[in-house]
Each structure stands twice: as C-alpha cells, then as structure tokens.
Write an enzyme that holds these catalytic residues in place. Sequence first.
Site, short mmCIF file in Angstrom:
data_model
loop_
_atom_site.label_atom_id
_atom_site.label_comp_id
_atom_site.label_asym_id
_atom_site.label_seq_id
_atom_site.Cartn_x
_atom_site.Cartn_y
_atom_site.Cartn_z
N GLY A 1 0.83 -1.20 0.00
CA GLY A 1 0.00 0.00 0.00
C GLY A 1 0.86 1.25 0.00
O GLY A 1 0.58 2.20 0.72
N HIS A 2 1.91 1.23 -0.83
CA HIS A 2 2.80 2.38 -0.94
C HIS A 2 3.61 2.29 -2.23
O HIS A 2 3.56 1.29 -2.94
CB HIS A 2 3.73 2.49 0.27
CG HIS A 2 4.63 1.32 0.45
ND1 HIS A 2 4.30 0.24 1.25
CD2 HIS A 2 5.83 1.02 -0.10
CE1 HIS A 2 5.28 -0.65 1.21
NE2 HIS A 2 6.22 -0.21 0.38
N ALA A 3 4.35 3.35 -2.51
CA ALA A 3 5.29 3.39 -3.63
C ALA A 3 6.58 4.02 -3.11
O ALA A 3 6.60 4.60 -2.02
CB ALA A 3 4.73 4.22 -4.79
#
Length: 149
Positions: free
Chosen positions: A51-53
Amino acid sequence: MSLDECHLVTLPRVNDARGNLTFIEGGRHVGFDIQRVYYLYDVPGGAERGGHAHRELEQLFIAMSGSFDIVLDDGNLRQRFSLNRSYVGLYVPRMVWREIDNFSSGSVCMVLASQPYDEADYFREYGDFRDAVRQRPAAPASVPLGRAA
C-alpha cells in the site's frame, strides 16, 4: 516509471535429489546492488501489506514459501502478479505503487531492495503518488534492468 518495466525474473536453479538450490547475485540476477533484505511472514488470512510506492527504491519480490499476489499500479494501469515459485522474482522499479494480498497459509515473501530503509522515500498516500506521477515529464523508453532468463 511504467508497468512495462515490471517483470518476472527467473533465478538460477541447481536441481539435486537432496533438494534444490537457488542463488541471487546483485548486478547479475537483479539490476541493482542489494542493500537490504527483508521478509514478510505469519501474515494473517485476509490481510494486505504494501500500500505504498517508492521514489527511488527498486525491489525484487520472491515467494520463498507459499504464494501471494502483488498488485502493481503505475498511476495509469494496474496489473496483478501471482508469485508461488521460490526461483521466480518480480522486479518492481521506482515509482510503482504496490499492494500485496492473497497470502497463502505459511507463505514467506522475501524482498531484495536497492537501498537501506528511508522513510522519506515512501509515498504512503495513493493520491500523493498519483499527483507525483502526473507532474513528472514523460521519460524516454529504457531497457529494464535485472532481466534474467
């Protein structure tokens, strides 16, 4: 970056009746020097990770045991990859949003990373990531690093 740069990497396998062996060399099997290794395990059923980059970090995800899915998103397209072989990794370049789900019981997700942990490298909110993607000028096509047969 785009999903075109994400790809599966088949790692070397040494087959033996006593058990198989796979090895990974930075700069050879992955297109970056390995600066950090971490792994996810004992993930409860139905839980999601990721749930991130990352702004700069490159990674190679490997299902060391069991299976899981990784949903990748470059700000324009989304694609789901299923990992279930300990000799196949998924290369994820910088600026690609990732979500990991559908963990099987007893699964272990190992991640090889191009840099040490740095909280400033993360996009934790999808909206912030999308804004950054929209603000970036289009880059010329490049050859992905780390491709192995």
